[in-house]
Design an enzyme around this catalytic site. Structure first.
Site, short mmCIF file in Angstrom:
data_model
loop_
_atom_site.label_atom_id
_atom_site.label_comp_id
_atom_site.label_asym_id
_atom_site.label_seq_id
_atom_site.Cartn_x
_atom_site.Cartn_y
_atom_site.Cartn_z
N SER A 1 36.46 42.25 35.18
CA SER A 1 35.81 43.02 34.12
C SER A 1 35.30 44.33 34.70
O SER A 1 35.40 44.57 35.90
CB SER A 1 34.65 42.23 33.52
OG SER A 1 33.53 42.31 34.38
N LYS A 2 34.75 45.15 33.84
CA LYS A 2 34.22 46.46 34.21
C LYS A 2 33.33 46.44 35.45
O LYS A 2 33.30 47.38 36.22
CB LYS A 2 33.39 47.00 33.04
CG LYS A 2 34.21 47.61 31.96
CD LYS A 2 33.94 49.11 31.94
CE LYS A 2 35.00 49.86 31.19
NZ LYS A 2 36.11 50.27 32.01
N ARG A 3 32.55 45.34 35.56
CA ARG A 3 31.61 45.22 36.69
C ARG A 3 32.32 45.39 38.03
O ARG A 3 31.71 45.77 39.02
CB ARG A 3 31.00 43.81 36.72
CG ARG A 3 29.94 43.55 35.74
CD ARG A 3 29.49 42.12 35.84
NE ARG A 3 30.55 41.16 35.52
CZ ARG A 3 30.93 40.17 36.30
NH1 ARG A 3 30.35 39.98 37.46
NH2 ARG A 3 31.88 39.35 35.92
N GLU B 1 41.28 55.42 33.32
CA GLU B 1 40.11 55.71 34.16
C GLU B 1 40.56 56.08 35.58
O GLU B 1 39.97 56.95 36.21
CB GLU B 1 39.23 54.48 34.28
CG GLU B 1 38.24 54.29 33.16
CD GLU B 1 37.55 52.95 33.31
OE1 GLU B 1 36.57 52.85 34.06
OE2 GLU B 1 38.02 51.97 32.68
#
Ligand code: GLU
Length: 474
Positions: free
Chosen positions: A243-245, A253
């Site tokens: 995930s983004k974490r 991105e």
């Protein structure tokens, strides 16, 4: 599958979000598998969910794939344009008695299911008479279409997980067309994979549980079943689902963060696959050469953003300055610098390229070649500007710069070392404040090279400015 059949694979994203690392890896594995076998790699946009699908996601997915160099063959297939096709197949199954209309409402089903989590559809509508069906249809009662599952065991061979077995008794007669007329994913996938001539379905492990259902559909439609390979999940270093974490997950991105597509491709290829030796830097051609489904790990891949950065740094360092220049031009322009008008842009890029990990860092760590430092490193100020002799050293530096003629690396070094010797100090005592004054940083490429590229006049100005700064901050 016959040996002589041309290999055709596909990437089939649902445009309900941006292309992320997991999707890009599925696309890449399909692409390299196709290339390796001189096959075709097709792209299909699974946009039947009209509420969640967005054209901007489709556009972004296509752009991201293009940026990564993952080129598809032929026209893109859009599922939203194929509702008629799906409808025809559903009707065919109805006619052949392999599917049936179900008029049970959601509420009725909920009621029958109550307190029985193992409940499966009880085939209430399986044996409705022609007349009953006709009557309900005429009344406009909504209905779904369910696949009638035969009593059978199904087996399939997964290239990564080996032989998989399922039994139809563990499944219900599942819905293939919803009451709003929209076919479900399992149904459209099978029809499209068949019509597109897909020989190998390579996709994420999250689809493994869909495969038996799809095989029931293949069988009902009388289609040849393709081969399957389900790629393991990607986890973060903490072994939790990516995930983004864990760092950037969207391909876009990475582009914005200054990654080279070839570095990202290399990084993604190693998520769950390896060439069978300890090579970590592989061009797309090498990946294609070494690729095999059997070499994909069964266990989940671990995503490490630091490794992505490391690889990117390596790719940047390997690239010629002329090739890097057009890629960083825009970053500098956004910051008010016209890179092209600098006569020594190539030398500067050459000097920086082994020290940066992203394209953006060329500006971040190299803007001082083009303009005065915006500020000085805090720790550097304490260490090199706030010492007893700091002013004296800066004054000596002014002398050194003025005296250096011609202003070349060798001459500058010679003059500086000589001056340090005369002052009875180490050259480092002068070099550190010099670096801080002309770059704003405590680290930079070789100080003499850097100073020469910044130029004599600029160096003088900057050291004088540092002296001013010291005066003001006493
Ligand atoms: N559209 C599905 C997804 O985005 C993929 C379907 C498939 O590969 O079979 O997860």
């Amino acid at each position: 599958m016959g040996k002589d059949k041309k290999i055709r694979v596909r990437f089939a994203p649902s445009p309900t979000g941006y292309l992320h690392i997991g999707g890009a890896r599925t696309a890449l594995f399909n692409y390299v598998f196709a290339k390796k076998h001189n096959g075709d790699f097709l792209l299909r946009i699974e946009d039947t969910d009209t509420e969640r699908s967005k054209p901007e996601f489709t556009e972004q997915i296509i752009k991201s794939l293009e940026w990564l160099g993952i080129k598809h063959n032929g026209e893109i297939v859009f599922q939203s344009k194929r509702f008629d096709v799906y409808k025809n197949y559903a009707e065919k199954l109805l006619k052949e008695g392999k599917a049936y209309r179900c008029f049970c409402t959601k509420e009725e089903i909920e009621e029958r299911k109550k307190n029985n989590p193992a409940w499966k559809y009880d085939r209430k509508c399986l044996n409705l008479s022609e007349a009953e069906i006709k009557e309900k249809l005429e009344k406009g009662i909504p209905h779904t279409i369910r696949l009638k599952l035969p009593e059978t065991e199904i087996k399939f061979f997964d290239h990564i997980r080996g032989e998989m077995r399922f039994h139809s008794k563990d499944f219900e007669d599942f819905i293939i067309v919803r009451s709003n007329g929209i076919p479900i994913y399992q149904f459209t996938v099978v029809i499209d994979d068949y019509e597109m001539g897909i020989t190998h379905v390579i996709r994420g492990e999250d689809h493994l549980s869909n495969t038996p259902k799809q095989i029931f559909i293949y069988k009902a439609l009388g289609f040849e079943i393709p081969e399957f390979a389900h790629i393991p999940l990607i986890l973060g270093p903490d072994k939790k689902r990516l995930s983004k974490r864990h760092g950037a997950t969207g391909v876009e991105e990475y582009k914005k963060d200054g990654f080279l597509p070839e570095a990202l491709v290399n990084f993604i290829a190693l998520l769950g696959w390896s060439p069978g030796d300890d090579r970590e830097i592989l061009s797309i051609d090498e990946i294609i050469k070494e690729f095999s489904l059997e070499r994909i790990n069964k266990s989940p891949a671990v995503f490490d953003y630091k490794k992505a950065l490391w690889l990117n740094g390596k790719y940047i360092a390997m690239k010629a300055a002329e090739k890097l220049l057009p890629l960083i031009e825009e970053i500098f322009r956004e910051n008010g610098i016209e890179l092209n008008s600098h006569p020594q842009k190539k030398e500067i890029v050459e000097l920086l390229k082994t020290r940066v990990k992203t394209l953006n860092e060329f500006y971040q760590f190299g803007y001082y070649f083009f303009k005065e430092p915006e500020n000085y490193d805090e720790k550097g100020i304490k260490k090199y500007f706030k010492k007893e002799n700091s002013k004296e050293y800066l004054k000596s530096l002014i002398k050194i710069i003025e005296k250096t003629e011609p202003f070349t690396e060798e001459k500058l070094e010679e003059v500086l070392r000589k001056e340090a010797e005369d002052m009875g100090i180490s050259a480092a005592k002068l070099i550190h404040p010099f670096r801080l004054a002309i770059t704003g940083y405590t680290v930079s490429p070789g100080i003499f090279e850097t100073a020469v590229l910044i130029g004599k006049e600029n160096c003088l100005k900057r050291v004088k400015k540092a002296l001013d700064f010291l005066d003001k901050n006493e």
